[in-house]
Design a protein around this motif. Structure first.
Motif, PDB file in Angstrom:
ATOM      1  N   GLU A   1       0.828  -1.209   0.000  1.00  0.00           N
ATOM      2  CA  GLU A   1       0.000   0.000   0.000  1.00  0.00           C
ATOM      3  C   GLU A   1       0.866   1.264   0.000  1.00  0.00           C
ATOM      4  OE1 GLU A   1      -3.487   0.599  -0.074  1.00  0.00           O
ATOM      5  OE2 GLU A   1      -3.350  -1.451  -0.841  1.00  0.00           O
TER       6      GLU A   1
ATOM      7  N   LYS B   1       1.145   4.033  -2.962  1.00  0.00           N
ATOM      8  CA  LYS B   1       0.856   5.428  -2.633  1.00  0.00           C
ATOM      9  C   LYS B   1       1.969   6.343  -3.136  1.00  0.00           C
ATOM     10  CE  LYS B   1      -0.163   8.504   1.241  1.00  0.00           C
ATOM     11  NZ  LYS B   1      -0.271   8.624   2.694  1.00  0.00           N
TER      12      LYS B   1
ATOM     13  N   GLU C   1       1.607   9.273  -5.874  1.00  0.00           N
ATOM     14  CA  GLU C   1       2.036  10.644  -5.607  1.00  0.00           C
ATOM     15  C   GLU C   1       3.014  11.128  -6.661  1.00  0.00           C
ATOM     16  OE1 GLU C   1       3.558  10.388  -1.633  1.00  0.00           O
ATOM     17  OE2 GLU C   1       1.583  10.582  -0.719  1.00  0.00           O
TER      18      GLU C   1
END
Length: 148
Positions: free
Chosen positions: A125, A129, A133
């Motif tokens: 995860e 992420k 980003e």
């Protein structure tokens, strides 16, 4: 049977288990008399490098309540021993503070996963992420360039 039995190795494991129990103050013999317990425990301690003597001692002198416990301990030890031969089945350990372990444990139960699966999930995860980003910042920079 999934794991091969190695007689000499297992006799050594049994010896270690029984000596450890004895040092912890537990009666490993079937005898109630203290002097006989000490004598039989000394006899076991002296037979460390003789698997056949260890097995004979267990059959003759071991306490009845330790039979199942010893079998379970040896079965677990055998499993760990053979799993340690392969990199993908070898168990690793990490030290966690209690509060961290407690949070991880609660989260694992909530997700219905093992601790290892939960840690892998959290890492995945976090990595996704970071990728998201990076893509977003690249898109924002591209939009800023277009709007100039």
């Amino acid at each position: 049977m999934k794991y091969q039995k190695l007689e000499n190795q297992e006799a050594q494991w049994k010896w270690l288990y029984l000596i450890k129990k004895s040092r912890e103050g537990e009666n490993i013999t079937r005898y109630p008399e203290r002097s006989l317990q000490e004598e039989k425990t000394k006899q076991l301690a002296d037979s460390r490098n003789h698997p056949e003597l260890i097995e004979a001692w267990i059959k003759e002198n071991m306490a009845e309540n330790l039979v199942i416990k010893l079998d379970q301990a040896i079965r677990a030890r055998r499993k760990r021993f053979f799993n340690a031969e392969k990199r993908h089945t070898k168990k690793k350990s990490i030290d966690l503070e209690y509060s961290v372990w407690n949070r991880l444990s609660k989260y694992s139960r909530k997700m219905n996963m093992t601790l290892s699966e939960t840690i892998s999930y959290m890492i995945d995860e976090r990595e996704s992420k970071v990728l998201f980003e990076n893509k977003m910042s690249t898109m924002k920079a591209g939009l800023k360039d277009l709007l100039k």
